[in-house]
Design a protein around this motif. Structure first.
Motif, mmCIF file in Angstrom:
data_model
loop_
_atom_site.group_PDB
_atom_site.id
_atom_site.type_symbol
_atom_site.label_atom_id
_atom_site.label_comp_id
_atom_site.label_asym_id
_atom_site.label_seq_id
_atom_site.Cartn_x
_atom_site.Cartn_y
_atom_site.Cartn_z
ATOM 1 N N UNK A 1 0.836 -1.203 0.000
ATOM 2 C CA UNK A 1 0.000 0.000 0.000
ATOM 3 C C UNK A 1 0.879 1.264 0.000
ATOM 4 N N UNK A 2 2.114 1.104 0.509
ATOM 5 C CA UNK A 2 3.087 2.205 0.425
ATOM 6 C C UNK A 2 4.377 1.614 -0.141
ATOM 7 N N UNK A 3 4.938 2.283 -1.121
ATOM 8 C CA UNK A 3 6.226 1.841 -1.654
ATOM 9 C C UNK A 3 7.134 3.061 -1.766
ATOM 10 N N UNK A 4 8.309 2.953 -1.170
ATOM 11 C CA UNK A 4 9.245 4.081 -1.125
ATOM 12 C C UNK A 4 10.566 3.625 -1.724
ATOM 13 N N UNK A 5 11.076 4.387 -2.708
ATOM 14 C CA UNK A 5 12.337 4.006 -3.353
ATOM 15 C C UNK A 5 13.304 5.173 -3.348
ATOM 16 N N UNK A 6 14.454 4.962 -2.748
ATOM 17 C CA UNK A 6 15.568 5.908 -2.773
ATOM 18 C C UNK A 6 15.148 7.348 -2.404
ATOM 19 N N UNK A 7 14.348 7.461 -1.357
ATOM 20 C CA UNK A 7 13.815 8.771 -0.947
ATOM 21 C C UNK A 7 14.888 9.589 -0.221
ATOM 22 N N UNK B 1 -3.743 12.470 -0.664
ATOM 23 C CA UNK B 1 -4.328 13.109 0.525
ATOM 24 C C UNK B 1 -5.678 12.493 0.880
ATOM 25 N N UNK B 2 -6.419 12.022 -0.129
ATOM 26 C CA UNK B 2 -7.700 11.365 0.158
ATOM 27 C C UNK B 2 -7.494 9.967 0.749
ATOM 28 N N UNK B 3 -6.337 9.356 0.441
ATOM 29 C CA UNK B 3 -6.088 7.973 0.902
ATOM 30 C C UNK B 3 -5.558 7.913 2.326
ATOM 31 N N UNK C 1 1.591 5.694 -3.001
ATOM 32 C CA UNK C 1 0.698 5.451 -1.866
ATOM 33 C C UNK C 1 -0.639 5.016 -2.435
ATOM 34 N N UNK C 2 -1.022 3.836 -2.089
ATOM 35 C CA UNK C 2 -2.227 3.205 -2.625
ATOM 36 C C UNK C 2 -2.271 3.335 -4.160
ATOM 37 N N UNK C 3 -1.134 3.115 -4.771
ATOM 38 C CA UNK C 3 -1.047 3.138 -6.231
ATOM 39 C C UNK C 3 -0.894 4.539 -6.822
ATOM 40 N N UNK C 4 -0.949 5.572 -5.995
ATOM 41 C CA UNK C 4 -0.823 6.940 -6.508
ATOM 42 C C UNK C 4 0.614 7.427 -6.329
ATOM 43 N N UNK C 5 1.140 8.057 -7.368
ATOM 44 C CA UNK C 5 2.544 8.477 -7.306
ATOM 45 C C UNK C 5 2.680 9.881 -6.707
ATOM 46 N N UNK C 6 3.566 9.955 -5.728
ATOM 47 C CA UNK C 6 3.813 11.237 -5.061
ATOM 48 C C UNK C 6 4.334 12.256 -6.067
ATOM 49 N N UNK C 7 3.871 13.473 -5.910
ATOM 50 C CA UNK C 7 4.203 14.623 -6.770
ATOM 51 C C UNK C 7 3.478 14.599 -8.118
ATOM 52 N N UNK C 8 2.750 13.530 -8.392
ATOM 53 C CA UNK C 8 1.954 13.472 -9.619
ATOM 54 C C UNK C 8 0.475 13.387 -9.275
ATOM 55 N N UNK C 9 0.167 12.692 -8.149
ATOM 56 C CA UNK C 9 -1.231 12.479 -7.775
ATOM 57 C C UNK C 9 -1.434 12.807 -6.286
ATOM 58 N N UNK C 10 -0.934 13.980 -5.895
ATOM 59 C CA UNK C 10 -0.951 14.326 -4.468
ATOM 60 C C UNK C 10 -2.369 14.438 -3.898
ATOM 61 N N UNK C 11 -3.281 14.956 -4.715
ATOM 62 C CA UNK C 11 -4.670 15.098 -4.255
ATOM 63 C C UNK C 11 -5.247 13.723 -3.864
#
Ligand SMILES: Nc1ncnc2c1ncn2[C@@H]1O[C@H](COP(=O)(O)OP(=O)(O)OP(=O)(O)O)[C@@H](O)[C@H]1O
Length: 302
Positions: A3-9, A75-77, A62-72
């Motif tokens: 549900x959360x995947x983080x790579x080289x943050x 935030x709902x997830x 996050x839940x399949x949504x990519x940070x900085x592309x699908x932030x809205x």
């Protein structure tokens, strides 16, 4: 399912490398504990995952949504509970909930149903018409969590949710969190300074100076980083002599002799040989506190 995947943050503040390229995954329905001393980089990581802070590098889903592309959508997830509650002291709990629910576009019957549902689940119906500012610490915490859950997110970020509460109230708050988790298959991303809370986690990550220094289930971490202890009460020298002969490390404090053993079964031959000279004994397993100190060389301070 991830549900959360983080790579080289990564994130730096000037010359301070707060998060130095970390990778991890969180699975749906997990209670995931994110631990570290002050300044380890926990808040910076959470702020990035929650869309408050722009990463310097890396990818996050996050839940399949990519940070900085699908932030809205992100935030709902997610729902977030910070250490310091964000509810308005001068509004009742129900009013606070309504303000929050309206931000998610809930209206009319749908809004009232969402408020009633979460208040029932969190057992806070009785405070509905009380001003937030007049509630106790534990009552406030439950209301903070209810507010964060009003739009029924899949993931709840809890940043030290029980700091400052007495043990009984902490347990009460946790019971309501577990209820919520079970009822909604919720994923919980927890930071805490209480190692006994981390013990209940499905998976633990320990951060130190911007890096992940250990990861695993509490059982795996305890197995890997701690030893069990056999404490014996004795007035006799036989035990020390025998432990020395067998090269078993021990410490002595008066009549209390503590032998360090790899696992609880190793206590059996010691007890067998020393039985005659032992007045009392106890076998204790390595704790999450021991894991933390062993890995970071630091103790957690609340
Ligand atoms: N806005 C900022 N400007 C400059 N430095 C920052 C900023 N935010 C965090 N830092 C630094 O980044 C490092 C990581 O801080 P962070 O708050 O992420 O740690 P933490 O693990 O959450 O600590 P704590 O348990 O105290 O909240 C620290 O050295 C901190 O001083």
């Amino acid at each position: 399912m991830k549900i959360i995947e983080v790579k080289n943050l990564k994130k730096s503040f000037g010359s301070i490398k707060a998060v130095k390229g970390i990778d991890f995954q969180v699975h749906q329905g997990q209670l995931f504990a994110f631990l570290g001393c002050n300044g380890a980089g926990k808040s910076t990581t959470i702020d990035m995952l929650c869309t408050f802070l722009k990463p310097d590098a890396g990818e996050v889903w996050i839940q399949g949504h990519q940070l900085q592309h699908e932030d809205e959508e992100i935030r709902k997830s997610i729902g977030i509970v910070f250490q310091d509650g964000l509810l308005d002291d001068l509004l009742t709990i129900e009013e606070n909930m309504k303000v929050r629910a309206a931000l998610y576009g809930l209206k009319g019957k749908e809004l009232q149903k969402a408020i009633n549902d979460i208040m029932n689940t969190m057992h806070i119906e009785k405070y509905a018409h009380r001003l937030y500012g007049t509630l106790s610490g534990g009552q406030k915490r439950k209301c903070d969590i209810a507010r964060a859950f009003i739009h029924q997110p899949q993931i709840l970020f809890l940043d030290e949710p029980t700091t400052g509460l007495d043990p009984q109230t902490r347990q009460e708050v946790w019971n309501t969190i577990y209820n919520l988790q079970k009822k909604y298959q919720l994923t919980i991303f927890l930071t805490t300074h209480y190692m006994e809370e981390a013990m209940s986690a499905d998976y633990v990550i320990i951060m130190d100076e911007g890096e992940i220094v250990a990861r695993g289930t509490p059982f795996q971490l305890r197995k890997q980083y701690t030893r069990d202890k056999l404490t014996m009460i004795s007035n006799h020298h036989f035990i020390q002599e025998w432990l020395k002969e067998k090269n078993i490390q021990y410490i002595q404090n008066g009549t209390e002799i503590t032998a360090f053993i790899q696992n609880t079964f190793e206590a059996l031959p010691i007890l067998n040989h020393c039985q005659k000279y032992i007045e009392d004994f106890e076998v204790t397993r390595g704790s999450m506190d021991d894991v933390f100190i062993q890995i970071t060389g630091k103790e957690l301070h609340i």
